[in-house]
Design a protein around this motif. Structure first.
Motif, PDB file in Angstrom:
ATOM      1  N   ALA A  77       0.538  -0.649  -0.111  1.00 51.52           N
ATOM      2  CA  ALA A  77      -0.042  -0.210   0.059  1.00 51.52           C
ATOM      3  C   ALA A  77       0.804   1.473   0.087  1.00 51.52           C
ATOM      4  CB  ALA A  77      -1.132  -0.432   1.172  1.00 51.52           C
ATOM      5  N   SER A  78       1.923   0.934   0.961  1.00 48.61           N
ATOM      6  CA  SER A  78       2.959   2.558   0.391  1.00 48.61           C
ATOM      7  C   SER A  78       4.445   1.124   1.009  1.00 48.61           C
ATOM      8  CB  SER A  78       2.570   3.307   1.805  1.00 48.61           C
ATOM      9  OG  SER A  78       2.655   2.476   3.104  1.00 48.61           O
ATOM     10  N   TRP A  79       5.488   2.528   0.239  1.00 53.08           N
ATOM     11  CA  TRP A  79       6.878   2.744   0.046  1.00 53.08           C
ATOM     12  C   TRP A  79       8.215   3.759   0.231  1.00 53.08           C
ATOM     13  CZ3 TRP A  79       3.031   1.491  -2.968  1.00 53.08           C
ATOM     14  CH2 TRP A  79       3.988   2.305  -4.839  1.00 53.08           C
ATOM     15  N   HIS A  80       9.243   3.364   0.472  1.00 50.89           N
ATOM     16  CA  HIS A  80      10.164   3.998   0.491  1.00 50.89           C
ATOM     17  C   HIS A  80      11.495   3.708   0.672  1.00 50.89           C
ATOM     18  CE1 HIS A  80      10.528   3.038   5.106  1.00 50.89           C
ATOM     19  NE2 HIS A  80      10.764   3.331   4.942  1.00 50.89           N
ATOM     20  N   ALA A  81      12.127   4.456  -0.205  1.00 45.44           N
ATOM     21  CA  ALA A  81      13.191   3.272  -0.612  1.00 45.44           C
ATOM     22  C   ALA A  81      14.982   5.354  -0.569  1.00 45.44           C
ATOM     23  CB  ALA A  81      13.288   3.801  -1.697  1.00 45.44           C
ATOM     24  N   THR A  82      15.542   4.786  -0.504  1.00 48.24           N
ATOM     25  CA  THR A  82      17.321   5.501  -0.296  1.00 48.24           C
ATOM     26  C   THR A  82      17.896   4.628  -1.920  1.00 48.24           C
ATOM     27  OG1 THR A  82      18.142   4.352   1.573  1.00 48.24           O
ATOM     28  CG2 THR A  82      16.551   6.092   1.764  1.00 48.24           C
ATOM     29  N   SER A  83      19.329   5.023  -1.658  1.00 44.20           N
ATOM     30  CA  SER A  83      19.789   4.198  -2.624  1.00 44.20           C
ATOM     31  C   SER A  83      20.307   3.061  -1.859  1.00 44.20           C
ATOM     32  CB  SER A  83      21.180   5.580  -3.098  1.00 44.20           C
ATOM     33  OG  SER A  83      22.167   5.067  -1.756  1.00 44.20           O
ATOM     34  N   THR A 129      18.326   1.355   0.521  1.00 49.14           N
ATOM     35  CA  THR A 129      17.483   0.509   1.183  1.00 49.14           C
ATOM     36  C   THR A 129      15.804   0.971   0.634  1.00 49.14           C
ATOM     37  OG1 THR A 129      16.489   2.517   2.924  1.00 49.14           O
ATOM     38  CG2 THR A 129      18.588   0.155   3.521  1.00 49.14           C
ATOM     39  N   ALA A 130      15.358  -0.163   0.970  1.00 47.95           N
ATOM     40  CA  ALA A 130      13.475  -0.404   0.560  1.00 47.95           C
ATOM     41  C   ALA A 130      13.022  -0.373   1.091  1.00 47.95           C
ATOM     42  CB  ALA A 130      13.012  -0.358  -1.450  1.00 47.95           C
ATOM     43  N   ALA A 131      11.591  -0.121   1.716  1.00 44.94           N
ATOM     44  CA  ALA A 131      10.904  -0.927   2.119  1.00 44.94           C
ATOM     45  C   ALA A 131       9.443  -0.490   2.328  1.00 44.94           C
ATOM     46  CB  ALA A 131      10.562  -0.008   3.971  1.00 44.94           C
ATOM     47  N   PHE A 132       8.512  -1.647   2.690  1.00 48.25           N
ATOM     48  CA  PHE A 132       7.666  -2.068   1.345  1.00 48.25           C
ATOM     49  C   PHE A 132       6.215  -2.429   2.791  1.00 48.25           C
ATOM     50  CE2 PHE A 132       9.974  -3.137  -1.433  1.00 48.25           C
ATOM     51  CZ  PHE A 132      10.213  -2.346  -2.174  1.00 48.25           C
ATOM     52  N   THR A 133       4.940  -1.452   2.506  1.00 46.17           N
ATOM     53  CA  THR A 133       4.475  -2.284   3.259  1.00 46.17           C
ATOM     54  C   THR A 133       3.064  -3.068   2.994  1.00 46.17           C
ATOM     55  OG1 THR A 133       4.463  -0.292   5.304  1.00 46.17           O
ATOM     56  CG2 THR A 133       2.511  -1.109   5.960  1.00 46.17           C
ATOM     57  N   LEU A 134       2.113  -3.894   3.328  1.00 43.14           N
ATOM     58  CA  LEU A 134       1.596  -4.583   2.755  1.00 43.14           C
ATOM     59  C   LEU A 134       0.605  -4.465   3.144  1.00 43.14           C
ATOM     60  CD1 LEU A 134       3.036  -8.189   2.990  1.00 43.14           C
ATOM     61  CD2 LEU A 134       3.664  -7.166   1.594  1.00 43.14           C
ATOM     62  N   SER A 143      -3.281 -17.969  -3.939  1.00 40.95           N
ATOM     63  CA  SER A 143      -4.416 -19.022  -4.673  1.00 40.95           C
ATOM     64  C   SER A 143      -4.736 -20.095  -3.675  1.00 40.95           C
ATOM     65  CB  SER A 143      -3.574 -19.444  -5.819  1.00 40.95           C
ATOM     66  OG  SER A 143      -2.468 -20.107  -5.512  1.00 40.95           O
ATOM     67  N   ASP A 144      -4.023 -20.342  -3.352  1.00 47.50           N
ATOM     68  CA  ASP A 144      -4.254 -21.540  -2.027  1.00 47.50           C
ATOM     69  C   ASP A 144      -5.459 -21.471  -0.999  1.00 47.50           C
ATOM     70  OD1 ASP A 144      -2.483 -20.421  -0.335  1.00 47.50           O
ATOM     71  OD2 ASP A 144      -0.757 -22.871   0.077  1.00 47.50           O
ATOM     72  N   GLY A 145      -5.146 -19.523  -0.820  1.00 43.88           N
ATOM     73  CA  GLY A 145      -6.149 -19.301   0.391  1.00 43.88           C
ATOM     74  C   GLY A 145      -5.744 -19.388   1.416  1.00 43.88           C
ATOM     75  N   THR A 146      -4.320 -19.316   2.202  1.00 40.13           N
ATOM     76  CA  THR A 146      -3.668 -18.937   2.847  1.00 40.13           C
ATOM     77  C   THR A 146      -3.292 -17.632   2.998  1.00 40.13           C
ATOM     78  OG1 THR A 146      -1.138 -19.269   1.784  1.00 40.13           O
ATOM     79  CG2 THR A 146      -2.418 -20.985   3.260  1.00 40.13           C
ATOM     80  N   ALA A 147      -2.577 -16.565   4.013  1.00 40.08           N
ATOM     81  CA  ALA A 147      -3.020 -15.477   3.932  1.00 40.08           C
ATOM     82  C   ALA A 147      -1.478 -15.216   3.597  1.00 40.08           C
ATOM     83  CB  ALA A 147      -2.939 -14.564   5.518  1.00 40.08           C
ATOM     84  N   LEU A 148      -1.095 -14.014   2.876  1.00 41.43           N
ATOM     85  CA  LEU A 148       0.270 -13.639   2.817  1.00 41.43           C
ATOM     86  C   LEU A 148       0.835 -13.308   3.537  1.00 41.43           C
ATOM     87  CD1 LEU A 148       2.430 -13.237   0.530  1.00 41.43           C
ATOM     88  CD2 LEU A 148       1.391 -11.240  -0.444  1.00 41.43           C
ATOM     89  N   THR A 149       2.259 -13.322   4.484  1.00 37.75           N
ATOM     90  CA  THR A 149       2.745 -12.393   5.391  1.00 37.75           C
ATOM     91  C   THR A 149       3.303 -11.676   4.506  1.00 37.75           C
ATOM     92  OG1 THR A 149       3.977 -14.405   5.948  1.00 37.75           O
ATOM     93  CG2 THR A 149       1.244 -14.161   7.078  1.00 37.75           C
ATOM     94  N   ALA A 150       4.416 -10.610   5.904  1.00 33.47           N
ATOM     95  CA  ALA A 150       5.645  -9.827   5.191  1.00 33.47           C
ATOM     96  C   ALA A 150       6.365 -11.010   5.466  1.00 33.47           C
ATOM     97  CB  ALA A 150       5.618  -8.743   6.381  1.00 33.47           C
ATOM     98  N   SER A 151       6.883 -11.786   6.172  1.00 38.52           N
ATOM     99  CA  SER A 151       7.679 -13.090   6.182  1.00 38.52           C
ATOM    100  C   SER A 151       7.428 -13.789   5.206  1.00 38.52           C
ATOM    101  CB  SER A 151       7.636 -14.165   7.691  1.00 38.52           C
ATOM    102  OG  SER A 151       7.534 -13.090   8.245  1.00 38.52           O
TER     103      SER A 151
END
Length: 527
Positions: A86-92, A94-99, A106-114
């Protein structure tokens, strides 16, 4: 800190660089005004079969968009929009993403950051030799970490890399079920994307079925949108002319068409996206002992060329000489060629460099004639042998002895990455979206450790690249422009023509991203 490139990646990089002509796709223009069809089937022509749908393989990467999502997406205008993140920020470095919340595989399991961090780490592992992933990810090592509590995934690179979001962020994310059984990914899909592969036939067709409850597509696209097809059927249609015929007769709904067949589709009520391309990037072999190791010779040969004539031949009509190494719409694209390419009296420049002619004989220096082995392959484009022929005529008139060789694609690959037995190669056209993608072709190690098959060693380019790598994302475009200008001035390479191809739709509308790639959630079927 460049990573070592395994042999399989070299082959994949060559394929991506020489065959896939990059460009930017625009939104559709269509006369379709009929009502939408709900839960219909759209048939799509593919130019070649897909032996594996593993999104990290050389073959499955191009089809990944149907069944897999990435952290971010690109809009038709090249800007970044939301994907899994949904959002992200970065430097040269590092990059960080918030899911987004609520994403499921597709198998029904939740997608986690891990799970996302695991996919990034798996795809980046050199031991896996994942050629398709390597064409997306940065060429510096990085470490991925996750915080499941906040839904955040971060990546830290071992060296500055300005486009972390546009590389790591665009990798298709394979769900844990796929990483647990990677061998099964050739025939099944395990992603979060809008479609699931439900039928695989060797040689095609391949069938995808829409997922219910999908709400996290590009910029929030959903699969419950009116007119989105319930099924996509991909059929292999190798000939462009056949694809054009099927479009006109309703045998397929969507196909990419280039060359003269595009004229037959104009004014027929088809949806169309215009895709910018670059035709015929030419490399000059600068390895020790080759004639073109001398920059004065390279500059003179480039100055002697009729660039407008070459562009006309390259596109099979009235062409425009290429303005940059990448296509219009690529990140940091600019009009650089005319202002920086060598010009002037080529014959006088060669005389000043010590090359002379006696009577009607060839140019020679220190008793050594100027001999050039000029190679290309029609497998890289039907007009390229004619481009090479015009080059050979102009250089012969200048006094060079030119051996023009038309090779099969495997033989061309061997000459470029094996024997290095060439002086000029026409047709390896890296249609890349990012300027950093060209760096290994113009610097670094030669095969088999790297991609610098022409032996380019340009200190001015290297210094500017080092500076640009420290500037985040597009803030470094001015530096990338200076780096490309250095390549032009040194005649390290020469793009021939800016071209056009198109993606067409019968009773459909759609959008495409860079290179004419269909955006699956944009497809709509009409009556």
């Amino acid at each position: 800190m460049p990573r070592r490139t395994p042999a399989v990646v070299l082959a994949a990089a060559l394929t991506a660089a020489s065959i896939s002509l990059g460009g930017c796709g625009r939104g559709p223009a269509s006369s379709t005004t009929t009502p939408l069809v709900e839960h219909g089937t759209v048939r799509i022509a593919e130019s070649s079969e897909t032996p594996s749908f593993d999104p990290y393989s050389a073959f499955g990467a191009s089809q990944a968009r149907y069944a897999y999502d990435s952290l971010v997406d690109t809009a038709p205008d090249g800007s970044l929009v939301t994907g899994l993140a949904a959002s992200w920020h970065a430097t040269s470095t590092t990059a960080a993403f918030t899911l987004r919340p609520g994403i499921t595989c597709s198998d029904g399991t939740a997608l986690t950051a891990s799970a996302v961090a695991r996919a990034l780490t798996y795809a980046d592992d050199p031991a896996h030799q994942l050629a398709g992933a390597r064409t997306v990810l940065p060429n510096v090592p990085f470490t991925a970490r996750a915080d499941d509590r906040t839904g955040t995934v971060s990546a830290t690179s071992a060296a500055p890399y300005p486009f972390l979001v546009r590389t790591i962020g665009l990798l298709p994310i394979v769900c844990p079920a796929g990483l647990d059984r990677p061998g099964a990914l050739a025939r099944t899909t395990e992603g979060t994307g809008p479609y699931v592969l439900t039928r695989y036939t060797p040689g095609g067709p391949y069938e995808f079925t829409v997922r219910d409850g999908y709400t996290w597509g590009p910029a929030g696209a959903r699969t419950d949108a009116p007119g989105l097809p319930a099924r996509l059927v991909l059929s292999v249609v190798p000939q462009t002319s056949t694809a054009a015929n099927l479009l006109l007769t309703g045998g397929i709904e969507i196909a990419a068409v280039s060359g003269p067949d595009r004229a037959r589709l104009t004014g027929r009520g088809l949806a169309a996206t215009d895709v910018a391309t670059v035709v015929g990037l030419t490399f000059f072999n600068q390895r020790p002992g080759r004639a073109l190791a001398d920059p004065a010779v390279r500059r003179a040969l480039v100055a002697a060329l009729d660039r407008q004539g070459l562009a006309n031949v390259a596109v099979g009509g009235t062409g425009r000489p290429a303005t940059d190494f990448g296509a219009e719409g690529a990140v940091c694209h600019a009009d650089l060629a005319d202002a920086n390419l060598p010009s002037g009296d080529a014959a006088a420049a060669l005389r000043a460099a010590g090359w002379t002619r006696t009577g009607g004989g060839p140019l020679a220096k220190d008793g050594r004639p100027l001999r050039l082995r000029l190679i290309t392959s029609p497998d890289l484009g039907p007009t390229l042998p004619s481009v090479a022929e015009l080059m050979a005529r102009e250089w012969t008139a200048l006094g060079a002895r030119v051996e023009q060789v038309t090779e099969s694609l495997p033989a061309l690959v061997n000459a470029m990455y094996g024997t290095a037995d060439f002086d000029v190669v026409v047709g390896s056209t890296p249609g890349l979206a990012l300027p950093v993608g060209y760096v290994p072709f113009f610097s670094g190690p030669a095969p088999a450790r790297g991609l610098d098959f022409a032996g380019v060693a340009d200190p001015a380019y290297d210094a500017l690249v080092a500076q640009a790598l420290k500037e985040a994302d597009t803030s470094g475009c001015a530096t990338w422009h200076r780096a490309a200008a250095a390549l032009f001035r040194a005649a390290d390479a020469l793009p021939i023509a800016d071209g056009r191809s198109g993606v067409y739709g019968y009773r459909t509308t759609f959008a495409t991203s860079f290179g004419g790639q269909l955006v699956p959630t944009s497809i709509r079927l009409h009556r």
